[in-house]
Design an enzyme around this catalytic site. Structure first.
Site, PDB file in Angstrom:
ATOM      1  CG  ASP A  34      10.873  59.895  76.062  1.00  0.00           C
ATOM      2  OD1 ASP A  34      11.231  58.793  75.595  1.00  0.00           O
ATOM      3  OD2 ASP A  34       9.930  60.019  76.876  1.00  0.00           O
ATOM      4  CB  SER A  35      15.546  56.963  73.831  1.00  0.00           C
ATOM      5  OG  SER A  35      15.415  57.393  72.488  1.00  0.00           O
ATOM      6  CG  ASP A  73       8.803  59.901  72.374  1.00  0.00           C
ATOM      7  OD1 ASP A  73       7.785  59.316  71.957  1.00  0.00           O
ATOM      8  OD2 ASP A  73       9.812  59.300  72.801  1.00  0.00           O
ATOM      9  CD  GLU A 171      10.117  50.375  75.385  1.00  0.00           C
ATOM     10  OE1 GLU A 171       9.583  51.434  75.054  1.00  0.00           O
ATOM     11  OE2 GLU A 171      11.254  50.311  75.915  1.00  0.00           O
TER      12      GLU A 171
HETATM   13  O1  KIV Z   1      12.106  57.229  73.232  1.00  0.00           O
HETATM   14  C1  KIV Z   1      12.274  56.312  72.422  1.00  0.00           C
HETATM   15  O2  KIV Z   1      13.308  56.189  71.768  1.00  0.00           O
HETATM   16  C2  KIV Z   1      11.195  55.359  72.254  1.00  0.00           C
HETATM   17  C3  KIV Z   1      11.522  54.094  71.546  1.00  0.00           C
HETATM   18  C4  KIV Z   1      12.302  53.223  72.424  1.00  0.00           C
HETATM   19  C5  KIV Z   1      10.310  53.431  71.025  1.00  0.00           C
HETATM   20  O3  KIV Z   1      10.107  55.574  72.711  1.00  0.00           O
END
Ligand code: KIV
Length: 257
Positions: A34-35, A73, A171
Site C-alpha cells: 500500500d506504499s 497488502d 518494520e
Molecule cells: O506497503 C509497503 O510497501 C510495505 C513495505 C514497506 C513492507 O508494507
C-alpha cells in the site's frame, strides 16, 4: 529458504514492466504494497489506498511473475472485521492473483489471522512500525526500543504465528529485536529496517531506484540504500539489491537501528 539458510530478497512492485524486470533479476517475493499510495498516487500516507487499488496493481503484476511469490497488502480498515478481511483477501487472491495477503497489526489481529488462515488464506503479519497507523502515531519512527515494547512485540509475533501467520514482517525495529523475533519464530521473518539477523529483506522499489517522492525531497529513511548508484540500468540495480540481500552485504550497520 529460511530452513536452507538462504536470505529472501523481497521488493515492492506495482506494474507489468517492473514485474518482468524484478522476476528476471531474481527477486523472490514481490509485494503489492500500500506504499503505492505514496510512490504511485503521491499521497503522504497509505490510508487512502483501497482494496480496488491493490487488486488493480496486483492484476498488472501477477501475469508477469514466473518464479517470484506474490503478496498483496490488505489496505487500511479492509480487515477491520472477519467478513471484510475474507472478502478483501478473496478479491486480492482471485482477481489480483496474490498468493498471500499482508496485514498490519499485533495480537489484536490474531483473530483475523486465524479466521483467514483456517480458510486457506496465507497471511503475512506486519509488526513494528505500522504505516497505516500514521495518524495515531504522528510520525514514522522506530518501534520497540524500550524493553517493555520489545517484549510486547516478541509476544505479538508468537501469538500471530500461533494464530496461523505464515510469514512475519518487521518494520523499523532495533536489530537486536529483529534477531530475537527471528530466533523465536519458525516462519520466515522479513525485515525493513530490522537489521541483518532476519530471514530476508524488503524495500520499496522506488526507494532503491532513488526516485520516490520521499527520497526526492531529501527525506530518505535510514534503512534505504540507493542501488541505482553505479548501476548501468534499472535491471542491474535490482540484481545488485538481490545479490546484496543474499550475501548479507545489505543491510549494512548504517541502515540499522
Ligand atoms: O506497503 C509497503 O510497501 C510495505 C513495505 C514497506 C513492507 O508494507
Amino acid at each position: 529458504m529460511r530452513e536452507a539458510g538462504e536470505k529472501i530478497a523481497c521488493l515492492t512492485c506495482y506494474d507489468a514492466s517492473f514485474a518482468l524486470i524484478e522476476d528476471r533479476a531474481g527477486v523472490d517475493v514481490v509485494l503489492i504494497g500500500d506504499s503505492l499510495g505514496m510512490v504511485i498516487q503521491g499521497q503522504n500516507a497509505t490510508t487512502a489506498v483501497t482494496v480496488a487499488d491493490i487488486a488493480y496493481h496486483s492484476r498488472c503484476v501477477a501475469p508477469y511473475l514466473k518464479r517470484a511469490f506474490l503478496v498483496a497488502d490488505l489496505p487500511f480498515l479492509s480487515f477491520a472485521t472477519r467478513e471484510r478481511a475474507l472478502d478483501a483477501s478473496q478479491r486480492l487472491m482471485q482477481e489480483g492473483g496474490a498468493k498471500m495477503v499482508k496485514l498490519e497489526g499485533g495480537r489484536e489481529q490474531a483473530d483475523i489471522v486465524e479466521y483467514l488462515s483456517v480458510r486457506g488464506v496465507p497471511v503475512c503479519a506486519h509488526l513494528g512500525l505500522q504505516p497505516q497507523l500514521i495518524h495515531k502515531l504522528g510520525a514514522f519512527k522506530v518501534q520497540g526500543r524500550e524493553d517493555a515494547a520489545a517484549e510486547a512485540m516478541l509476544k505479538d509475533a508468537r501469538i500471530l504465528e500461533e494464530a496461523g501467520a505464515d510469514m512475519l514482517l518487521l518494520e523499523c525495529v532495533p536489530s537486536s529485536l529483529g534477531k530475537r523475533i527471528t530466533e523465536a519464530s519458525q516462519v520466515p521473518v522479513i525485515g525493513i529496517g530490522a537489521g541483518p539477523n532476519v530471514s530476508g529483506q524488503i524495500l520499496v522499489l522506488h526507494d532503491i531506484l532513488n526516485i520516490s517522492p520521499m527520497v526526492t525531497i531529501g527525506r530518505k529513511p535510514r534503512f534505504v540504500q540507493n542501488f541505482m548508484a553505479g548501476a548501468p540500468d534499472i535491471e542491474s540495480a535490482i540484481r545488485a539489491y538481490v545479490q546484496a540481500v543474499k550475501s548479507g552485504a545489505y543491510p549494512a550497520p548504517a541502515h540499522c537501528f
